[in-house]
Design a protein around this motif. Sequence first.
Motif, mmCIF file in Angstrom:
data_model
loop_
_atom_site.group_PDB
_atom_site.id
_atom_site.type_symbol
_atom_site.label_atom_id
_atom_site.label_comp_id
_atom_site.label_asym_id
_atom_site.label_seq_id
_atom_site.Cartn_x
_atom_site.Cartn_y
_atom_site.Cartn_z
ATOM 1 N N TYR C 25 0.815 -1.220 0.000
ATOM 2 C CA TYR C 25 0.000 0.000 0.000
ATOM 3 C C TYR C 25 0.852 1.274 0.000
ATOM 4 O O TYR C 25 0.378 2.361 0.310
ATOM 5 C CB TYR C 25 -0.947 -0.010 1.207
ATOM 6 C CG TYR C 25 -1.852 -1.212 1.232
ATOM 7 C CD1 TYR C 25 -2.557 -1.595 0.087
ATOM 8 C CD2 TYR C 25 -1.998 -1.988 2.379
ATOM 9 C CE1 TYR C 25 -3.378 -2.724 0.083
ATOM 10 C CE2 TYR C 25 -2.819 -3.110 2.388
ATOM 11 C CZ TYR C 25 -3.501 -3.468 1.237
ATOM 12 O OH TYR C 25 -4.307 -4.568 1.242
ATOM 13 N N ARG C 27 1.896 3.182 -2.264
ATOM 14 C CA ARG C 27 1.491 4.292 -3.131
ATOM 15 C C ARG C 27 0.087 4.797 -2.828
ATOM 16 O O ARG C 27 -0.476 5.567 -3.611
ATOM 17 C CB ARG C 27 1.564 3.873 -4.611
ATOM 18 C CG ARG C 27 2.902 3.308 -5.058
ATOM 19 C CD ARG C 27 4.010 4.353 -5.129
ATOM 20 N NE ARG C 27 3.954 5.227 -6.266
ATOM 21 C CZ ARG C 27 4.495 4.976 -7.460
ATOM 22 N NH1 ARG C 27 5.101 3.842 -7.676
ATOM 23 N NH2 ARG C 27 4.432 5.852 -8.438
ATOM 24 N N ASP C 28 -0.522 4.365 -1.731
ATOM 25 C CA ASP C 28 -1.881 4.827 -1.413
ATOM 26 C C ASP C 28 -1.896 6.348 -1.276
ATOM 27 O O ASP C 28 -1.039 6.931 -0.625
ATOM 28 C CB ASP C 28 -2.365 4.173 -0.112
ATOM 29 C CG ASP C 28 -3.826 4.497 0.162
ATOM 30 O OD1 ASP C 28 -4.621 4.470 -0.803
ATOM 31 O OD2 ASP C 28 -4.155 4.794 1.324
ATOM 32 N N GLY C 29 -2.862 6.972 -1.900
ATOM 33 C CA GLY C 29 -2.986 8.423 -1.806
ATOM 34 C C GLY C 29 -2.063 9.181 -2.748
ATOM 35 O O GLY C 29 -2.081 10.414 -2.792
ATOM 36 N N PRO C 357 -4.851 -0.161 -9.425
ATOM 37 C CA PRO C 357 -5.023 0.460 -8.104
ATOM 38 C C PRO C 357 -4.836 1.971 -8.129
ATOM 39 O O PRO C 357 -5.054 2.637 -7.115
ATOM 40 C CB PRO C 357 -3.936 -0.210 -7.265
ATOM 41 C CG PRO C 357 -2.884 -0.584 -8.251
ATOM 42 C CD PRO C 357 -3.578 -0.872 -9.549
ATOM 43 N N ASN C 365 -10.340 -4.314 -5.511
ATOM 44 C CA ASN C 365 -10.374 -3.869 -4.121
ATOM 45 C C ASN C 365 -11.718 -4.128 -3.445
ATOM 46 O O ASN C 365 -11.873 -3.882 -2.259
ATOM 47 C CB ASN C 365 -10.025 -2.381 -4.033
ATOM 48 C CG ASN C 365 -8.541 -2.150 -4.259
ATOM 49 O OD1 ASN C 365 -7.751 -3.090 -4.187
ATOM 50 N ND2 ASN C 365 -8.166 -0.917 -4.553
#
Lengths: 299, 97, 500
Positions: C25, C27-29, C357, C365
């Motif tokens: 995760y 690279r989330d955001g 994603p 997801n």
Amino acid sequence: MAVTNRIRRSMIFLNTQRAALVKDAFVYHPDCVIFDLEDAVAEGEKDSARIQLYQTLKHVDYQGVERWVRVNALDSDLVNEDIRAAVAGGTEGIRLPKTETAAEVKEASAKITAAEKEFDRPVGSTMLMAALESPLGVMNAYEIATADDRMMGIALSAGDYTRTMHAKRTVAGTELFGARSQMLIAARAAGVMAFDTVYTDTDNEEGFKKELQLIKDMGFDGKSCINPKQIGITHEIFNPSAAEIKHAEHVLQAVNDSKENGVGVLTVDGKMVDVAWVEGAQRNLKLAKAAGIYKGALV
Amino acid sequence: MKVTTQAIAGTLESSDAQVMILPHSGSVKVELTSSVFDQYGDHIIALAKDTAKTLGLEDGLIKIVDKGALDCTIKARIETAFYRMTGQTADLPWEVL
Amino acid sequence: MINKIGRDIPDEYLKNGVEPFQGIYYRDGYQYKKAAPTVRAYVKPDGNKLVDSIHDAVVKSGLKDGMTISFHHHLRDGDYVVNMVMKEIHKLGIKDLTVCATSLGKAHNYLVTCIEDGTVTGISTSGIRDEIGEVVSEGKLKHPAVIRSHGGRARAIEDGTVKIDVAFIGASTSDAYGNASGKGGKSDTGVLAYADGDAKYADKVVVITDTLVDGPNFPASIEGVDVDYVVKVDSIGDPEKIATGALRLTKDTRELNMAKEVAKCIYYSGYFKDGFSFQTGAGGPSLATTTFLKQYMEKDHIKCGWAMGGVTEPIVDLFKAGYVNEILDDQSFDLAAVASAHTQNHFEISASQYANPFNKGAFVNQLSFVILGALEIDTGFNVNVVQGSNGILRGAPGGHPDTAAGASVSIIVAPLIRSRMPTVRDKVTSVTTPGESIDIVVTDYGVAVNPRRKDLLAAFKDTNIPLKTIEELRDLAYQYAGKAKASRIYRPGRCLSRIP
């Protein structure tokens, strides 16, 4: 004491000639495997199968699955070496094919004793099971079952039996009623286990289930299997049902309570307990526990 | 013991190995073709030499075509080929095999 | 540089923005500007997009040395398009191309010739098998091959990591303006999901079809507004090999027993509720899970909201029988799936909708369960599905890392030992899917749950699922097969190093 008391719902035959079959058949979770040196093995490969047997017994951890060896017939020139290899490898038991008399059992037992001595194994530690494959064998079932301390059980083998009886194999198993009943009575009288013949129509799941239900109701302890897919179904039928387990628990609980409270008349689920139920309840819970589906403390 | 005639055992089925024993003077030589050669080649060759030694083989060529067999099968096929070569069918020395 | 899962990624690969893996995760955001194609306007109403041949289309597209071209693999083993196009390009003597494909296999073997003589010097793909896999594994490709998941490829195209100069899109049907679809014609592929981003982000788009239909060819997977040229050829593929007649359910008891355990894990997981969603791979035990899942659905009167993925007959059967409300299709694997793609509530989704994603709502997801295969699994639950234990590239990540990271419960099912090779081992040859996204490993010798999933361990406690630790499974594999030596031709760095 050679004979161990354990759950033996399924015994699967494995052609020992085939490496892919014997390398890890325990993954199918049978109660017992039978490494076959007899009918399944081609004439020219008997030597190869026997050596594979020895190396498998010696080196492959079967994860607690009981290992049996079906040797060639007593009157063949293969049986001595079969027994030597099986005992040297440390098999739990030997299945003697085409057994007709108590004398044959004694003869096989003597050969096993000799092998146990030769390979430094405790004398008497190897069990014996006799396959009854002829009218004479079925008639002598009790003598065979009581012939030797090594005897764990007797098994019906219907192929040759049906042929010699001039009978026809039927779906209902009509032709086997006599043999099944006779050997079962003999086994119970002798205090050994009883195993039913193989079901050859491996694609007929419904027929297989019917036959399993029949032999379970008759009182057999287990069935010889020829295909891994039969193992799960065999266990499913032989395992006590959830209702049977519940009932057995109630019966035994009531017995315990009555001992504590001194109550004379027992009732379970509104019915008076028959003494005959208690034994059956104990047997069912023991079986359920051995099968891993009962985790209680009543047995 | 020296290899005088040739003998064969095993099959080319998956999880099996086919073993040939052939005359070859001077030493025990192992020739291996295996589906898992990269990962188990050295191990199988050592196992074959060890088995040959146990059997008392002084020279000979052991040719193995392995299809992912476990050790117990490779050993069994070599021993089978050996006893086929010697012609011995009974009273095998199981305790040392 | 050592990445987060302990793999050494040679610095020579860490350039042009490539980073080592830093967690699923990481690279989330992340904020980014989407790439955009350079488009030639068709203002005059006399535009005729039909060209006579692939040769003419290649010439008109302005393809030059060093450019990037793209293909999809919906025609699977029956594909004629890649070889037809590559032969024309080869004849024109264009060199140093990068091929950005959705998957490569035996139908695309002309690429071998192109790799050997420098026509193609770069490859990025979501699958690589057969002769092409061998040639690349031997090091004959000039630049390192980049293997991305389906979602990763869609992401790379949208964020500009990959710039496609010319997209060649084989289509079952098209009208003269390039409204193209995977439905109908002589070579029905059901959907054209993987080509969606190619059409929207490539500078030049060429549709190649064998069935021209009157416009508008709606519903169109590829819209005419994105298409520069349309070429009609005799045949785009061999229908016999496009969809397998029927992916038969396995009859192997070992595989069926594993499938039974998978279904049991799903049933007891706590996520098996009305409206659940799932995806299953096409491998024997994965596919067989559907049979046992159906029994549990019947037992508890539960229905599946939607099933996604490479669609196969067993899924279609559940759908038809009313156990599955909707199908989300990014690839039709067999004839039954192709036929079903023409029916109601069987929806085509793009690769980006499916698994990217970096968009705002990839379906991966929203998955409850995904059931996947593996070539190798290590004690950190890292999975390899791309590289054989002998080092040869022979598989496809497909949506493996995407679905595993997205699903609430990700389940790997594989035999513990394959032809003596231990599947569960100390270290995988290369990592396709990181262990932090893998929850359960089902083998014929027992089931291991990732210790991170305490909820699942608790849920399975009083069941008869044969639980073992992953280390116990590894020990069993080594006990029976012996410990394998690391492959001699293994080259570190040919592994997926960055996700997505």
